[in-house]
Write a protein that holds these residues in place. Structure first.
Motif, PDB file in Angstrom:
ATOM      1  N   SER A   1       0.810  -1.217   0.000  1.00  0.00           N
ATOM      2  CA  SER A   1       0.000   0.000   0.000  1.00  0.00           C
ATOM      3  C   SER A   1       0.840   1.264   0.000  1.00  0.00           C
ATOM      4  O   SER A   1       0.406   2.313  -0.494  1.00  0.00           O
ATOM      5  CB  SER A   1      -0.956   0.003   1.204  1.00  0.00           C
TER       6      SER A   1
ATOM      7  N   LEU B   1       1.222   3.126  -3.446  1.00  0.00           N
ATOM      8  CA  LEU B   1       0.075   3.582  -4.233  1.00  0.00           C
ATOM      9  C   LEU B   1       0.369   4.894  -4.959  1.00  0.00           C
ATOM     10  O   LEU B   1       0.057   5.037  -6.150  1.00  0.00           O
ATOM     11  CB  LEU B   1      -1.155   3.740  -3.335  1.00  0.00           C
TER      12      LEU B   1
ATOM     13  N   PHE C   1      -4.087  -4.227   1.761  1.00  0.00           N
ATOM     14  CA  PHE C   1      -4.632  -2.874   1.829  1.00  0.00           C
ATOM     15  C   PHE C   1      -5.645  -2.780   2.969  1.00  0.00           C
ATOM     16  O   PHE C   1      -6.517  -3.646   3.105  1.00  0.00           O
ATOM     17  CB  PHE C   1      -5.318  -2.495   0.509  1.00  0.00           C
TER      18      PHE C   1
ATOM     19  N   ASP D   1      -7.402   2.836   3.301  1.00  0.00           N
ATOM     20  CA  ASP D   1      -6.424   3.092   2.245  1.00  0.00           C
ATOM     21  C   ASP D   1      -7.022   2.924   0.852  1.00  0.00           C
ATOM     22  O   ASP D   1      -6.498   3.486  -0.117  1.00  0.00           O
ATOM     23  CB  ASP D   1      -5.223   2.158   2.404  1.00  0.00           C
TER      24      ASP D   1
ATOM     25  N   ILE E   1      -7.293  -0.372  -7.489  1.00  0.00           N
ATOM     26  CA  ILE E   1      -6.491  -1.195  -6.587  1.00  0.00           C
ATOM     27  C   ILE E   1      -7.034  -2.616  -6.644  1.00  0.00           C
ATOM     28  O   ILE E   1      -8.249  -2.825  -6.551  1.00  0.00           O
ATOM     29  CB  ILE E   1      -6.553  -0.668  -5.140  1.00  0.00           C
TER      30      ILE E   1
ATOM     31  N   ASP F   1      -6.358  -6.005  -4.613  1.00  0.00           N
ATOM     32  CA  ASP F   1      -5.708  -6.700  -3.497  1.00  0.00           C
ATOM     33  C   ASP F   1      -6.003  -8.191  -3.644  1.00  0.00           C
ATOM     34  O   ASP F   1      -7.130  -8.646  -3.438  1.00  0.00           O
ATOM     35  CB  ASP F   1      -6.257  -6.158  -2.175  1.00  0.00           C
TER      36      ASP F   1
END
Length: 365
Positions: free
Chosen positions: A289, A292, A308, A312, A322, A324
């Motif tokens: 994270s 980013l 994450f 966040d 994002i 994850d």
């Protein structure tokens, strides 16, 4: 072969100096001089993995994650860490961890993710600073090539895809030795003037002792003059994460389907689609994270990593998606990477990939 032969090679590929401050990569259990006949490779070193090493007659476990991050004050089997260390010692099994140092090298963990996803034009997402230094020295013109070649052989002069990089300039040097001197040219007590070459080259800071030893051994002078400079340049081949590109841009939903399949992920936590197709992809194995902002600055359409936190995810702000995929899932192919690296050098050393699923996370689907 001796354990030290294996660990020395691994530390050439992923120097311990490249690990993060919090890390504990390197030989955790074992004697460098012990003989090894078979190696077990795993992502984590658990009790089940040690049991597997015992049953398969492996003398060393190479794991990505260190079993010990902080100092242990007691060994009384109360925690899984203590039990793993105790069992390994009792059974004469070495444990070696190659963690963030393998994350941070160009051909390491993140490169394996990029390879798995089929990314091209890959580069380090956040290169590190403070890892390079500059050497300036002076040699008689007759020995310029001898000195430079010695420095190159010791690891100096590498910049990206180029090697043997240096700069030279001709000049005149002077010196006067005292009565105890034994000058290569000139006489003690008399100032001598010599046509010399100024040699400049860069080198990784962790190789400084080796570089200086090579300089002294190759240089003809009794006293070698040199200057060392710490550089703030980024090391383009060492750092966190990677970024690359797909051959053909694709819709976000299709990309996630392929990501889930290729990375063998049980589930993907992701932010809302941005409306853009996926072309440029940033990755970071494990907890990424902190990268980013670098992924956004690099123009990535998606950032693939793990761990994450809820709040966040808001930081994507519609600029990037994002994805994850889970910590274990993002790094699981590190085992194959280590197998490839070791087999390439030690073709006759038997290697085993663990049959134990060390992922502590389970998914209720």
């Amino acid at each position: 072969m001796k354990l030290s032969q294996l660990t020395t090679y691994l530390e050439i590929l992923a120097p311990l100096a490249y690990q993060e401050d919090y890390d504990n990569a390197g030989l955790i259990v074992g004697n460098p001089d012990q003989e090894i006949h078979q190696v077990l490779i795993s992502l984590d070193c658990t009790e089940a993995v040690v049991d597997e090493a015992i049953h398969t007659n492996c003398q060393v476990i190479i794991s990505h994650h260190p079993i010990v991050f902080k100092g242990l004050k007691k060994f009384n089997s109360k925690t899984y860490v203590e039990r793993v260390i105790e069992k390994a010692i009792r059974n004469n099994i070495a444990i070696y961890a190659i963690h963030t140092n393998l994350d941070n090298v160009l051909n390491g963990v993140n490169a394996k993710i990029c390879e798995t996803l089929g990314l091209d034009n890959c580069r380090i997402l956040s290169p590190k600073q403070g890892l390079l230094k500059k050497l300036v020295t002076y040699a008689p013109t007759s020995h310029t090539d001898q000195v430079r070649n010695a420095l190159f052989h010791a690891g100096a002069g590498n910049i990206g895809n180029y090697s043997e990089c240096s700069f030279i300039a001709e000049g005149t040097g002077t010196f006067k030795g005292n009565e105890d001197s034994d000058p290569y040219v000139g006489e003690p007590g008399k100032r001598h003037t010599e046509e010399e070459t100024r040699i400049e080259t860069i080198y990784p800071a962790n190789l400084e002792s080796k570089i200086l030893m090579a300089l002294i051994l190759a240089h003809p002078y009794e006293e070698v003059a040199y200057d060392l400079y710490t550089l703030t340049n980024q090391h383009q081949q060492v750092g966190s994460g990677m970024i690359g590109e797909l051959d053909i841009a694709m819709d976000a939903e299709i990309f996630l389907y392929q990501l889930k399949e290729k990375m063998q992920a049980q589930v993907i936590r992701h932010t809302a689609f941005t409306g853009k197709q996926i072309k440029r992809v940033a990755v970071c194995g494990g907890s990424g994270s902190f990268l980013l902002k670098h992924a956004i600055a690099g123009g990535a359409d998606v950032f693939i990593t793990a761990d994450f936190k809820y709040h966040d995810f808001f930081n994507a702000e519609g600029k990037i998606m994002i994805a994850d995929i889970g910590h274990f899932e993002s790094e699981q192919f590190t085992q194959q990477l280590l197998h490839e690296m070791i087999q390439k050098k030690f073709t006759d050393l038997p290697l085993r990939l663990t049959s134990v699923n060390t992922n502590p996370v389970r998914y209720f689907i």
